[in-house]
Design a protein around this motif. Structure first.
Motif, short mmCIF file in Angstrom:
data_model
loop_
_atom_site.label_atom_id
_atom_site.label_comp_id
_atom_site.label_asym_id
_atom_site.label_seq_id
_atom_site.Cartn_x
_atom_site.Cartn_y
_atom_site.Cartn_z
N GLY A 58 -11.45 9.01 8.22
CA GLY A 58 -10.87 8.23 10.19
C GLY A 58 -10.55 9.69 10.79
N THR A 59 -11.06 9.54 11.91
CA THR A 59 -10.43 10.53 13.04
C THR A 59 -10.07 10.27 13.57
N GLY A 60 -9.22 10.94 14.48
CA GLY A 60 -8.08 10.90 15.71
C GLY A 60 -7.05 9.43 15.44
N PRO A 61 -6.30 8.38 16.20
CA PRO A 61 -5.66 7.38 15.99
C PRO A 61 -5.71 7.26 15.14
N ILE A 62 -7.22 6.62 14.28
CA ILE A 62 -7.55 6.01 13.55
C ILE A 62 -6.44 6.92 11.62
N LYS A 63 -6.85 8.10 12.01
CA LYS A 63 -6.52 9.15 10.65
C LYS A 63 -4.40 8.81 10.95
N GLY A 64 -3.88 8.91 11.97
CA GLY A 64 -2.79 8.20 12.52
C GLY A 64 -1.71 7.58 11.98
N PHE A 65 -3.11 6.16 12.13
CA PHE A 65 -2.80 4.67 11.57
C PHE A 65 -2.89 4.92 9.90
N ALA A 66 -3.57 5.93 9.30
CA ALA A 66 -3.82 5.64 7.72
C ALA A 66 -2.49 5.98 7.74
N THR A 67 -1.54 7.31 8.19
CA THR A 67 -1.06 7.83 7.81
C THR A 67 0.66 6.81 7.80
N THR A 68 0.65 6.85 8.75
CA THR A 68 1.97 5.48 8.85
C THR A 68 1.49 4.24 7.95
N LEU A 69 0.07 3.58 7.36
CA LEU A 69 -0.03 2.83 6.35
C LEU A 69 0.25 3.95 5.27
N LEU A 70 0.21 4.86 5.11
CA LEU A 70 0.64 5.42 3.63
C LEU A 70 1.59 6.19 3.11
N ILE A 71 2.45 6.39 4.29
CA ILE A 71 4.18 6.26 4.03
C ILE A 71 5.19 5.04 4.04
N GLY A 72 3.85 4.23 5.00
CA GLY A 72 4.95 2.52 4.85
C GLY A 72 4.36 2.14 3.34
N ILE A 73 3.52 2.60 2.53
CA ILE A 73 3.34 1.57 1.09
C ILE A 73 5.11 2.05 0.18
N ILE A 74 4.78 3.62 0.41
CA ILE A 74 5.38 4.78 -0.27
C ILE A 74 6.74 4.64 -0.23
N THR A 75 7.36 4.40 0.95
CA THR A 75 8.68 3.76 1.35
C THR A 75 9.36 2.53 1.58
N SER A 76 8.63 1.69 1.58
CA SER A 76 8.82 0.42 1.08
C SER A 76 8.32 -0.19 -0.75
N LEU A 77 7.46 0.75 -1.18
CA LEU A 77 7.42 0.39 -2.81
C LEU A 77 9.35 0.75 -3.54
#
Length: 458
Positions: A58-77
């Protein structure tokens, strides 16, 4: 989606309570690898893979969305496994009553014996029809591709007073045929995008587009504002175009290529992971076919309805993010069922593989419904109240969750069953001797947050 791991744990604890275990033993077992941990790990790894690929491509804001999703997966786990367990242990030590159900929900989804596999031919016809109709619409009508994929111009425009983005969009569409306005910062500032004459080159093209933009926005600008004042960008400017940019065909082609590779790459990697995790390619095949089924239908719905529904349904990078989120969610549902099939094969030598698969679908149905319902409630709220700019994005996920829930029950598992020969199904039980550390250091004897200390000391 962060609720999912808790739902899996609580549903498993409720099952163990029903089988006669004490509350403490039921909680302890739910946190073992044989209980809920294997399902949680497999489900989150598949989602993590899709998010990681989105981040890499991804590029731009999509990379940011992916980052949020990755952090969310780890923290929720972490919160689901560790923090929730701490609170449960604290309640148990205080001898508080933990039932994992209410008087109303106690008997929901119990003793179900629905023949899912017996209905698979009907499901194949329904799914096949939807896929064919989607493909026909995609090939004949196509998609409403956004600036990201076909190129276009983007403007940041400021007005004297707050303006309505939907109203401005209507005026822009009347002039450009394809355009969109989004609030950018304050209510008196919009981000405007259009694909109008994007593939044409020449010195006069930009001026022509700018002039049309002034015409489209004249009702929102000062009466005495002329073309030069409108387009000239300078420091301290308060009304008119503050900045503009153009996405060329080359850049948009690269973005489109990366998006396609992101979807195909995630499917391939997930197939390989599931094949290795379940030691049979049929599990990976069933999951990938179900996900491909979901993606095609979502694309088909966007293709058919983008000229009918009253909100923006452009295909852009945000839509690709939604598709990959749907892939992760659909895989979650499918992996939970597959993991229960694997568990039943651990403890059963029955040659009735179809019976075990149906049992797995019935016993995991409560988890499937609970997770889907909680996710849909949130998505519907965002769709209604979240604003015009993200409505198309949320709609894609909303449709994907509904289709994904259906496909995990009526597509993924039947495909896995139909491609698995009786001989292979019988041999499955021979490969279930787990030697991993999470099973070796069973969580049933101690709180989950102590396991890593045991492993470190070893």
């Amino acid at each position: 989606m962060a609720v999912d791991a808790n739902v899996i744990i609580y549903e498993r604890a409720k099952e163990e309570l029903d089988s006669g275990r004490t509350v403490e033993d039921a909680v302890n077992y739910a946190y073992t690898w044989k209980g809920a941990m294997s399902s949680i790990v497999d489900a989150n790894v598949t989602t993590f893979i899709t998010a990681l690929i989105l981040f890499l491509l991804g590029t731009g804001p999509i990379k940011g969305f992916a980052t949020t999703l990755l952090i969310g997966i780890i923290t929720s786990l972490v919160t689901s496994i560790f923090i929730t367990r701490i609170f449960l242990d604290w309640s148990l030590r205080r001898n508080e009553k933990i039932a994992f159900s209410t008087s109303i929900t106690k008997n929901w989804f119990k003793n179900l014996n629905f023949d899912f596999l017996g209905k698979r031919k009907i499901a194949y016809v329904v799914s096949g029809t939807l896929v064919v109709l989607s493909l026909i619409s995609l090939f004949t009508k196509g998609l409403n591709q956004g600036v990201d994929f076909v190129g276009g111009r983007t403007y940041q425009v400021r007005f004297e007073k707050p303006v309505s983005a939907p109203e401005v969009t209507k005026d822009l569409v009347a002039v450009f045929e394809s355009a969109e306005a989004k609030v950018y910062g304050n209510d008196n500032q919009l981000k405007i995008t259009t694909k109008y004459r994007v593939n044409e080159e020449g010195k006069g093209i930009d001026s022509t587009v700018n002039a049309k933009l002034l015409v489209a926005l004249k009702n929102y600008l000062p009466v005495n504002m002329d073309y030069k004042q409108f387009v000239t960008v300078n420091e301290g400017k308060t009304v008119g175009i503050l900045s503009s940019s153009k996405v060329t065909g080359t850049i948009s082609k690269d973005i489109k290529t990366n998006s396609i590779w992101a979807v195909l790459g995630s499917l391939l990697v997930v197939f390989l992971y599931l094949m290795l995790s379940f030691r049979k390619w049929q599990f990976g095949l069933g999951a990938v076919i179900a996900v491909a089924h979901d993606v095609i239908i979502v694309l088909g719905i966007f293709s058919f309805f983008y000229t009918i529904l009253p909100f923006n349904m452009e295909i852009d990078q945000a839509f690709i993010a939604a598709i990959l989120t749907v892939i992760g969610y659909s895989l979650n549902d499918t992996v939970i069922v597959f993991d229960r099939v694997r568990e039943y094969l651990d403890y059963n030598s029955s040659p009735d593989f179809k019976g075990l698969v149906n049992k797995a679908l019935n016993t995991t149905l409560s988890r499937t419904i609970n997770t889907s319902a909680t996710t849909l409630v949130v998505l519907i709220a965002i769709f209604i109240f979240g604003g015009e700019t993200i409505r198309g994005f949320v709609f894609a996920i909303l449709v994907g969750i509904l289709v994904g829930t259906y496909s995990s029950l009526f597509v993924a598992t039947p495909v896995m069953n139909d491609t698995m020969s009786k001989k292979e199904a019988k041999k499955m039980a021979e490969f279930k001797k787990k030697s991993n550390l999470l099973k070796k250091y069973s969580l049933s004897k101690r709180p989950v947050y102590q396991v890593f200390f045991l492993y470190y000391n070893k």
